[in-house]
Design an enzyme around this catalytic site. Structure first.
Site, PDB file in Angstrom:
ATOM      1  N   HIS A 123      38.283  33.416  23.415  1.00 41.67           N
ATOM      2  CA  HIS A 123      38.032  33.883  24.786  1.00 41.67           C
ATOM      3  C   HIS A 123      39.088  33.340  25.750  1.00 41.67           C
ATOM      4  O   HIS A 123      39.655  34.088  26.552  1.00 41.67           O
ATOM      5  CB  HIS A 123      36.624  33.448  25.212  1.00 41.67           C
ATOM      6  N   GLU A 124      39.375  32.056  25.663  1.00 40.01           N
ATOM      7  CA  GLU A 124      40.349  31.452  26.582  1.00 40.01           C
ATOM      8  C   GLU A 124      41.766  31.953  26.315  1.00 40.01           C
ATOM      9  O   GLU A 124      42.508  32.259  27.247  1.00 40.01           O
ATOM     10  CB  GLU A 124      40.306  29.919  26.478  1.00 40.01           C
ATOM     11  N   HIS A 127      42.262  35.387  27.813  1.00 40.79           N
ATOM     12  CA  HIS A 127      42.594  35.398  29.247  1.00 40.79           C
ATOM     13  C   HIS A 127      44.109  35.234  29.427  1.00 40.79           C
ATOM     14  O   HIS A 127      44.719  35.887  30.265  1.00 40.79           O
ATOM     15  CB  HIS A 127      41.927  34.219  29.975  1.00 40.79           C
ATOM     16  N   GLU A 185      36.386  38.836  32.534  1.00 45.88           N
ATOM     17  CA  GLU A 185      35.493  38.147  31.598  1.00 45.88           C
ATOM     18  C   GLU A 185      35.135  39.056  30.429  1.00 45.88           C
ATOM     19  O   GLU A 185      35.176  38.654  29.270  1.00 45.88           O
ATOM     20  CB  GLU A 185      34.214  37.698  32.318  1.00 45.88           C
TER      21      GLU A 185
HETATM   22 ZN   LIG Z   1      36.496  33.504  30.810  1.00 45.40          ZN
END
Ligand SMILES: [Zn+2]
Length: 252
Positions: A123-124, A127, A185
């Site tokens: 997830h990070e 981004h 997100e």
């Molecule tokens: Zn996030």
């Protein structure tokens, strides 16, 4: 004035077009990858000189191993990956542009296995490789620029322009930045799960992890991670739906 606006609009369009990986979403980005990496590097140096890093060798090794495995499937050759663990009881993790990843011991504590670490890692990293930071910065610059142009067009006296820009900044933040952030997100969730899948981790653990985060947020003050990473049922449902789509694909 009109001519000047036209020149600016063309200039913005020329630098502004990019596409997010996997989702193919069109992005408006005015920051070059080089500028972005430079910002990421200086932020990383600042963090490294101020934070208390974990001395737990096994934990550091584990985070690095999982991070490298996820990083290997991103196809990002220009990134110089680093994985650090900060010794602080905070439920957060982040990846700076250029591939500097930081995990806090507070979030590692609630993770039950490597797959859950991989879920947050994915997830990070998502981004960062989707350049969400640069996109956010560009939107901010554009809205400041828009406020200035409007103030001039409306012939607002200079002494009131500061107030005007402030008010405009607030509205554009509420109107533009919030949904935008949620979209980031959602996109990071999808790309993150995809990276996990590609690296051979159990993607269902992403769902388990977010459920654990939801549980952990039931106290009085929500964990810091949740203020920027809204953990809610719709996110969990979206990830579950995405996993179904992913698993229905023929194996490559
Ligand atoms: Zn996030």
């Amino acid at each position: 004035m009109r001519q000047w606006l036209f020149v600016c609009a063309v200039a913005l369009l020329a630098v502004g077009c990019a596409k997010a990986p996997l989702t193919g979403r069109t992005q408006f980005i005015m920051v070059s990858p080089q500028q972005e990496m430079q910002l990421g590097l200086s932020a990383s140096q600042k963090i490294l000189s101020n934070a208390k890093l974990s001395t737990d060798r096994r934990l550091n090794e584990r985070v690095r191993r999982i991070g490298q495995r996820i990083a290997n499937v991103t196809g990002q050759r220009n990134y110089r990956w680093e994985f650090h663990v900060i010794d602080k009881d905070v439920m957060n993790a982040f990846c700076l542009p250029g591939g500097k990843v930081f995990f806090y011991t507070g979030i590692l504590k609630i993770m039950e296995n490597d797959d859950q670490i991989a879920a947050v890692m994915g997830h990070e990293i998502a981004h960062a490789i989707a350049r969400h930071g640069a996109e956010r910065m560009s939107m901010q610059q554009a809205s400041n620029f828009g406020a200035q142009v409007l103030a001039m067009a409306l012939k607002i006296p200079p002494k009131y322009q500061g107030l005007y820009a402030q008010a405009y900044g607030l509205t554009s933040q509420v109107g533009l930045m919030l949904p935008f952030s949620r979209q980031h997100e959602h996109e990071a969730d999808q790309i993150g799960v995809y990276l996990m899948y590609k690296a051979g981790y159990n993607v269902h653990e992403a769902v388990t992890f977010w459920k654990r985060m939801k549980q952990a947020s039931k106290g009085k003050t929500p964990p810091e991670f949740l203020s920027t990473h809204p953990s809610n049922d719709s996110r969990i449902h979206a990830i579950e739906a995405f996993i179904k789509v992913l698993e229905a694909q023929p194996k490559q």
